[in-house]
Write a protein that holds these residues in place. Sequence first.
Motif, PDB file in Angstrom:
ATOM      1  N   PHE A 152       0.824  -1.205   0.000  1.00 45.82           N
ATOM      2  CA  PHE A 152       0.000   0.000   0.000  1.00 45.82           C
ATOM      3  C   PHE A 152       0.862   1.260   0.000  1.00 45.82           C
ATOM      4  O   PHE A 152       0.607   2.196  -0.759  1.00 45.82           O
ATOM      5  CB  PHE A 152      -0.948   0.019   1.200  1.00 45.82           C
ATOM      6  CG  PHE A 152      -1.760   1.277   1.296  1.00 45.82           C
ATOM      7  CD1 PHE A 152      -2.909   1.431   0.541  1.00 45.82           C
ATOM      8  CD2 PHE A 152      -1.370   2.315   2.137  1.00 45.82           C
ATOM      9  CE1 PHE A 152      -3.655   2.597   0.609  1.00 45.82           C
ATOM     10  CE2 PHE A 152      -2.111   3.484   2.214  1.00 45.82           C
ATOM     11  CZ  PHE A 152      -3.258   3.627   1.447  1.00 45.82           C
ATOM     12  N   THR A 153       1.872   1.314   0.870  1.00 47.14           N
ATOM     13  CA  THR A 153       2.695   2.517   0.964  1.00 47.14           C
ATOM     14  C   THR A 153       3.480   2.771  -0.322  1.00 47.14           C
ATOM     15  O   THR A 153       3.622   3.911  -0.742  1.00 47.14           O
ATOM     16  CB  THR A 153       3.653   2.471   2.167  1.00 47.14           C
ATOM     17  OG1 THR A 153       4.452   1.297   2.102  1.00 47.14           O
ATOM     18  CG2 THR A 153       2.889   2.503   3.475  1.00 47.14           C
ATOM     19  N   LYS A 154       3.949   1.708  -0.986  1.00 52.04           N
ATOM     20  CA  LYS A 154       4.646   1.894  -2.268  1.00 52.04           C
ATOM     21  C   LYS A 154       3.687   2.425  -3.324  1.00 52.04           C
ATOM     22  O   LYS A 154       4.022   3.345  -4.069  1.00 52.04           O
ATOM     23  CB  LYS A 154       5.274   0.580  -2.732  1.00 52.04           C
ATOM     24  CG  LYS A 154       6.527   0.216  -2.004  1.00 52.04           C
ATOM     25  CD  LYS A 154       7.127  -1.074  -2.554  1.00 52.04           C
ATOM     26  CE  LYS A 154       8.367  -1.468  -1.782  1.00 52.04           C
ATOM     27  NZ  LYS A 154       8.956  -2.715  -2.274  1.00 52.04           N
ATOM     28  N   ALA A 155       2.490   1.854  -3.369  1.00 51.13           N
ATOM     29  CA  ALA A 155       1.492   2.311  -4.345  1.00 51.13           C
ATOM     30  C   ALA A 155       1.080   3.757  -4.061  1.00 51.13           C
ATOM     31  O   ALA A 155       0.914   4.561  -4.992  1.00 51.13           O
ATOM     32  CB  ALA A 155       0.267   1.392  -4.312  1.00 51.13           C
ATOM     33  N   LEU A 156       0.942   4.100  -2.790  1.00 50.74           N
ATOM     34  CA  LEU A 156       0.581   5.459  -2.406  1.00 50.74           C
ATOM     35  C   LEU A 156       1.657   6.457  -2.827  1.00 50.74           C
ATOM     36  O   LEU A 156       1.358   7.508  -3.396  1.00 50.74           O
ATOM     37  CB  LEU A 156       0.356   5.525  -0.891  1.00 50.74           C
ATOM     38  CG  LEU A 156      -0.027   6.873  -0.321  1.00 50.74           C
ATOM     39  CD1 LEU A 156      -1.355   7.351  -0.884  1.00 50.74           C
ATOM     40  CD2 LEU A 156      -0.089   6.788   1.204  1.00 50.74           C
ATOM     41  N   LYS A 157       2.909   6.119  -2.585  1.00 49.65           N
ATOM     42  CA  LYS A 157       4.011   7.010  -2.980  1.00 49.65           C
ATOM     43  C   LYS A 157       4.057   7.192  -4.484  1.00 49.65           C
ATOM     44  O   LYS A 157       4.252   8.309  -4.979  1.00 49.65           O
ATOM     45  CB  LYS A 157       5.344   6.472  -2.468  1.00 49.65           C
ATOM     46  CG  LYS A 157       5.524   6.632  -0.982  1.00 49.65           C
ATOM     47  CD  LYS A 157       6.826   6.025  -0.504  1.00 49.65           C
ATOM     48  CE  LYS A 157       6.926   6.075   1.007  1.00 49.65           C
ATOM     49  NZ  LYS A 157       8.154   5.473   1.506  1.00 49.65           N
ATOM     50  N   CYS A 158       3.867   6.116  -5.229  1.00 50.12           N
ATOM     51  CA  CYS A 158       3.869   6.204  -6.695  1.00 50.12           C
ATOM     52  C   CYS A 158       2.735   7.094  -7.187  1.00 50.12           C
ATOM     53  O   CYS A 158       2.920   7.923  -8.077  1.00 50.12           O
ATOM     54  CB  CYS A 158       3.759   4.829  -7.327  1.00 50.12           C
ATOM     55  SG  CYS A 158       5.249   3.838  -7.215  1.00 50.12           S
ATOM     56  N   ARG A 159       1.553   6.918  -6.622  1.00 54.01           N
ATOM     57  CA  ARG A 159       0.399   7.716  -7.036  1.00 54.01           C
ATOM     58  C   ARG A 159       0.595   9.183  -6.682  1.00 54.01           C
ATOM     59  O   ARG A 159       0.283  10.071  -7.479  1.00 54.01           O
ATOM     60  CB  ARG A 159      -0.875   7.179  -6.387  1.00 54.01           C
ATOM     61  CG  ARG A 159      -2.126   7.902  -6.816  1.00 54.01           C
ATOM     62  CD  ARG A 159      -2.420   7.712  -8.289  1.00 54.01           C
ATOM     63  NE  ARG A 159      -3.707   8.311  -8.605  1.00 54.01           N
ATOM     64  CZ  ARG A 159      -3.982   8.906  -9.739  1.00 54.01           C
ATOM     65  NH1 ARG A 159      -3.093   8.930 -10.710  1.00 54.01           N
ATOM     66  NH2 ARG A 159      -5.155   9.434  -9.937  1.00 54.01           N
ATOM     67  N   CYS A 160       1.124   9.463  -5.516  1.00 54.00           N
ATOM     68  CA  CYS A 160       1.391  10.854  -5.124  1.00 54.00           C
ATOM     69  C   CYS A 160       2.408  11.503  -6.056  1.00 54.00           C
ATOM     70  O   CYS A 160       2.248  12.648  -6.460  1.00 54.00           O
ATOM     71  CB  CYS A 160       1.866  10.921  -3.676  1.00 54.00           C
ATOM     72  SG  CYS A 160       0.569  10.602  -2.481  1.00 54.00           S
ATOM     73  N   LYS A 161       3.441  10.759  -6.395  1.00 56.26           N
ATOM     74  CA  LYS A 161       4.459  11.286  -7.305  1.00 56.26           C
ATOM     75  C   LYS A 161       3.851  11.578  -8.672  1.00 56.26           C
ATOM     76  O   LYS A 161       4.117  12.613  -9.277  1.00 56.26           O
ATOM     77  CB  LYS A 161       5.616  10.291  -7.430  1.00 56.26           C
ATOM     78  CG  LYS A 161       6.770  10.815  -8.231  1.00 56.26           C
ATOM     79  CD  LYS A 161       7.938   9.847  -8.223  1.00 56.26           C
ATOM     80  CE  LYS A 161       9.088  10.426  -9.017  1.00 56.26           C
ATOM     81  NZ  LYS A 161      10.250   9.537  -9.014  1.00 56.26           N
ATOM     82  N   GLU A 162       3.021  10.672  -9.149  1.00 62.53           N
ATOM     83  CA  GLU A 162       2.352  10.854 -10.441  1.00 62.53           C
ATOM     84  C   GLU A 162       1.468  12.105 -10.433  1.00 62.53           C
ATOM     85  O   GLU A 162       1.522  12.919 -11.350  1.00 62.53           O
ATOM     86  CB  GLU A 162       1.511   9.619 -10.735  1.00 62.53           C
ATOM     87  CG  GLU A 162       0.721   9.676 -12.014  1.00 62.53           C
ATOM     88  CD  GLU A 162      -0.178   8.461 -12.174  1.00 62.53           C
ATOM     89  OE1 GLU A 162      -1.255   8.627 -12.763  1.00 62.53           O
ATOM     90  OE2 GLU A 162       0.174   7.364 -11.702  1.00 62.53           O
ATOM     91  N   LEU A 163       0.668  12.266  -9.398  1.00 59.30           N
ATOM     92  CA  LEU A 163      -0.231  13.414  -9.320  1.00 59.30           C
ATOM     93  C   LEU A 163       0.518  14.729  -9.140  1.00 59.30           C
ATOM     94  O   LEU A 163       0.060  15.779  -9.588  1.00 59.30           O
ATOM     95  CB  LEU A 163      -1.231  13.219  -8.187  1.00 59.30           C
ATOM     96  CG  LEU A 163      -2.290  12.149  -8.410  1.00 59.30           C
ATOM     97  CD1 LEU A 163      -3.108  11.936  -7.145  1.00 59.30           C
ATOM     98  CD2 LEU A 163      -3.194  12.482  -9.582  1.00 59.30           C
ATOM     99  N   SER A 164       1.682  14.681  -8.482  1.00 58.87           N
ATOM    100  CA  SER A 164       2.417  15.914  -8.215  1.00 58.87           C
ATOM    101  C   SER A 164       3.030  16.534  -9.470  1.00 58.87           C
ATOM    102  O   SER A 164       3.457  17.680  -9.437  1.00 58.87           O
ATOM    103  CB  SER A 164       3.506  15.673  -7.169  1.00 58.87           C
ATOM    104  OG  SER A 164       4.571  14.924  -7.723  1.00 58.87           O
ATOM    105  N   THR A 165       3.042  15.796 -10.559  1.00 57.80           N
ATOM    106  CA  THR A 165       3.572  16.361 -11.802  1.00 57.80           C
ATOM    107  C   THR A 165       2.468  16.914 -12.695  1.00 57.80           C
ATOM    108  O   THR A 165       2.754  17.487 -13.736  1.00 57.80           O
ATOM    109  CB  THR A 165       4.363  15.303 -12.603  1.00 57.80           C
ATOM    110  OG1 THR A 165       3.472  14.245 -12.962  1.00 57.80           O
ATOM    111  CG2 THR A 165       5.529  14.774 -11.797  1.00 57.80           C
TER     112      THR A 165
END
Length: 99
Positions: free
Chosen positions: A21-34
């Motif tokens: 979950f935490t890896k998926a959350l970090k990936c999604r946050c990084k994606e949205l931040s761009t």
Amino acid sequence: MGEDEWQNPFCWKGLLRDEYFTKALKCRCKELSTGLLSSNSVAQVADSLANILEESAERNFLRWSVLGEYVWPNYHVPQTCNSEISWLKHWLVERKVLN
């Protein structure tokens, strides 16, 4: 997450212990931040909403004289509506909510 269990959904502690979950959350946050949640995008939304609400804000502060006054539990004490909006955008960026 803080000490107060009532302020956070009860399931977050378990979710944040889950490595997948935490890896998926970090990936999604990084994606949205761009894109959608980039600093520029959020600043534009905040500014457009501030423009829409300008007259309402003026009436609000005529009725409730709180600009420049401490109101619990607020940390920041704005002197103007614009300073409150600027502080909010700065707060989001500094906490790495936005990049």
